[in-house]
Scaffold this active site. Sequence first.
Site: not given
Ligand SMILES: Nc1nc2c(ncn2[C@@H]2O[C@H](COP(=O)(O)OP(=O)(O)OP(=O)(O)O)[C@@H](O)[C@H]2O)c(=O)[nH]1
Ligand SMILES: [Mg+2]
Length: 399
Positions: A22, A25-26, A87
């Site tokens: 969370d 990264k994506t 995760h």
């Molecule tokens: N405020 C804010 N929220 C963000 C930002 N980048 C991502 N988010 C939020 O954080 C949450 C997780 O984002 P993801 O991009 O799915 O995170 P991740 O690291 O890929 O998660 P996993 O792959 O499951 O480990 C989402 O609700 C996004 O909208 C950012 O730069 N600012």
């Molecule tokens: Mg991701």
Amino acid sequence: MPKTAYVRTKPHLNIGTMGHVDHGKTTLTAAITKVLAERSGSSTSYVSFDRIDRAPEEAQRGITINIAHVEYETDTRHYAHVDMPGHADYVKNMVTGAAQLDGAILVVSALDGVMPQTAEHVLLARQVGVDHIVVALNKADAGDDELTDLVELEVRELLTAHGYGGEAAPVVRVSGLRALEGDPRWTAAVEALLDAVDTYVPMPVRYTDAPFLLPVENVLTITGRGTVVTGAVERGTVRVGDRVQVLGADTETVVTGLETFGKPMESAEAGDNVALLLRGLPRDAVRRGHVVAAPGSVTPSRHFTAQVYVLSAKEGGRRTAVSTGYRPQFYIRTADVVGDVDLGERAVAQPGDTVTMTVELGRDIPLEAGLGFAIREGGRTVGAGTVTEVAGVKAAAAG
Ligand SMILES: Nc1nc2c(ncn2[C@@H]2O[C@H](COP(=O)(O)OP(=O)(O)OP(=O)(O)O)[C@@H](O)[C@H]2O)c(=O)[nH]1
Ligand SMILES: [Mg+2]
């Protein structure tokens, strides 16, 4: 319609996003492709968030499970980018992704700081041979400066603790989310991150003259054409028509097609992220962890000696000692194999110890001195090691 062939115009590197669940990264991966796609004369295509996390379970749970590959180009380089899951349950997939990287973007939420998988990923990256890390302090749109300064210090310390030289590592404050929305302040931050990657991650030495070797990351079937294996070429060169050996499937076959990101190529070389179409190979004969190599160029083995660091409980490792007869999983290249540990006269190793051990794996795999690996047990990383010596002959043959 015939597909456009891949034209090698710029040096190619493999990078990827890693870090705790969370932390963004994506979102950042999608933002990078968007920012680059919008540069004038760009050859990068924008890849949206739901095309990266596209499995139904990923969409439903809002997390990344499978590693996903996207490609993009900066002014000076062509990149294959692996977006890895954060995760804790999917660290296994993260290790596979990290095994092919020349450099990594460690994504740390400026709101949360260093979390368990931030640290675990840094340790694993070190172990599988990622030499350079650039830090993206993400969600900087929502954090305050003082807290973000503390997070930055914390990340630099973590990198230093794992031999990455945290003082020198670029740390860029970004917002993947705002950059995706087109906010100029944050698209500029993503540009700054890409400049840091371009300049801080050096072009690695590619052993293109060595015999061909590719650790299999994934296997797919193309209806009507056959079985395809994907992965990054570790060394050597491969051409359409070449004979190859599939170690693990214990068979030889011919490469009948080669592609990178859907574009056909005549030959692939060390560093390229490719799909190989293999003649007459049944889909279920080959899997992740197998190795495709020039015939006769490697002798797989299951016995080796290694220098291993047993993680302390504080680092997420075991609380109790490891002793001879211990049987964890060994993560070597893209393979995940059970192994029997023998600690010799020492017999036990406490969490926090660095020890020499001999290992007998459950199956033969290509091994060589210097190869790094991780040891995991029950869903957590408990050790990190390097192969120091490989037994040339199988025990059965020797005895
Ligand atoms: N405020 C804010 N929220 C963000 C930002 N980048 C991502 N988010 C939020 O954080 C949450 C997780 O984002 P993801 O991009 O799915 O995170 P991740 O690291 O890929 O998660 P996993 O792959 O499951 O480990 C989402 O609700 C996004 O909208 C950012 O730069 N600012
Ligand atoms: Mg991701």
